[in-house]
Design an enzyme around this catalytic site. Structure first.
Site, PDB file in Angstrom:
ATOM      1  N   CYS A  18       0.842  -1.127   0.257  1.00 51.13           N
ATOM      2  CA  CYS A  18      -0.058   0.170   0.084  1.00 51.13           C
ATOM      3  C   CYS A  18       0.753   1.323  -0.003  1.00 51.13           C
ATOM      4  O   CYS A  18       1.481   1.652  -1.069  1.00 51.13           O
ATOM      5  CB  CYS A  18      -0.941   0.129   1.142  1.00 51.13           C
ATOM      6  N   HIS A  68      -3.612  -4.925   0.521  1.00 51.81           N
ATOM      7  CA  HIS A  68      -3.306  -5.325   1.972  1.00 51.81           C
ATOM      8  C   HIS A  68      -3.302  -6.762   2.172  1.00 51.81           C
ATOM      9  O   HIS A  68      -4.187  -7.250   2.880  1.00 51.81           O
ATOM     10  CB  HIS A  68      -3.993  -4.487   3.152  1.00 51.81           C
ATOM     11  N   GLU A  81      -1.639  -8.480   4.543  1.00 52.25           N
ATOM     12  CA  GLU A  81      -1.785  -8.902   5.910  1.00 52.25           C
ATOM     13  C   GLU A  81      -3.157  -8.885   6.434  1.00 52.25           C
ATOM     14  O   GLU A  81      -3.420  -9.559   7.475  1.00 52.25           O
ATOM     15  CB  GLU A  81      -0.987  -7.977   6.527  1.00 52.25           C
TER      16      GLU A  81
END
Length: 250
Positions: A130, A230, A232
């Site tokens: 990002c 993202h 994660e």
């Protein structure tokens, strides 16, 4: 530089190779814990968990005020994640500030731009996420689109304030990202900016339906990936696994 310093797996006390050290850039923000409200170096826990699940050891990299010792820091890491966060200051890529662009974070910008350049120079494996992808692009001389809803006519990249959304991306199957994830994926998303003009040596390898660039790779680098989404925040850990495996020399 010796292999021991340059990231080769180091035997642990038991004789097995130690897990690789993965530096993860952090925020510098006001935070509350216990009776305290103070400025703190912090990182959302999903980054830590993603690195640990992939077999790496996460190392917090706060945005230091001084760049002294940066090369020594990079030499002691096996890989780096340039994490998400606020907007990069537009003057760093020659633009005037859009009214939707967030307030400047000069210390974090300065540290992470220098870190990105040092990581590239050291040929250290990295995954930029990002904001991290935007930092990488600016570090390589590229520009950013400051407010996507104005540019593409919708808010699907950050559909709800404070909530991670999802959208599909198509991926070049011949790219490293494509070899890891395949030619398409549904990805967790939360961003209102994106890369504009690509920086030197970067190639676009994934796109949203509106043609916003969703992933880039640094050509000629050992392992240089950046994604606008993202990972994660999702359940697919393959990008982290690939980073940790490369960092471990596997």
């Amino acid at each position: 530089m010796s292999e021991a310093i340059r990231g080769a797996p180091v035997p642990s006390a038991g004789g097995a190779a130690a897990p690789p050290l993965i530096g993860v850039t952090a925020y510098l923000e006001p935070a509350r814990w216990g009776v305290w409200v103070r400025e703190a170096a912090l990182l959302p826990a999903p980054y830590v968990r993603a690195v640990e699940r992939a077999g790496g050891v996460p190392v917090l990299l706060p945005p230091a005020a001084s760049l002294r010792g940066l090369d020594a820091l990079v030499a002691r890491l096996d890989g780096v994640i340039l994490a998400g966060g606020g907007d990069v200051a537009p003057d760093l890529y020659g633009a005037d500030r859009h009214f939707e662009t967030g307030p400047p974070q000069p210390q974090r910008d300065r540290f992470e731009l220098a870190l990105a350049r040092a990581v590239v120079a050291a040929d250290l494996p990295f995954l930029a996420i990002c904001r991290g992808m935007q930092v990488l692009n600016v570090a390589r001389g590229g520009t950013l689109i400051q407010h996507l809803p104005e540019a593409v006519g919708h808010a699907d990249h950050a559909p709800e304030i404070g909530m991670v959304g999802s959208h599909p991306v198509r991926i070049s199957p011949t790219s490293l990202v494509g070899k890891i994830l395949g030619d398409a994926a549904d990805v967790p998303t939360y961003h209102h900016q994106a890369v504009g003009r690509l920086g030197k040596g970067l190639s676009a390898v994934a796109w949203a339906d509106d043609q916003v660039v969703e992933a880039v790779e640094l050509q000629g680098h050992r392992f240089g990936l950046a994604v606008q989404w993202h990972p994660e925040e999702g359940s697919d850990g393959r990008l982290f696994e690939a980073l940790v495996a490369e960092a471990a020399g596997r």
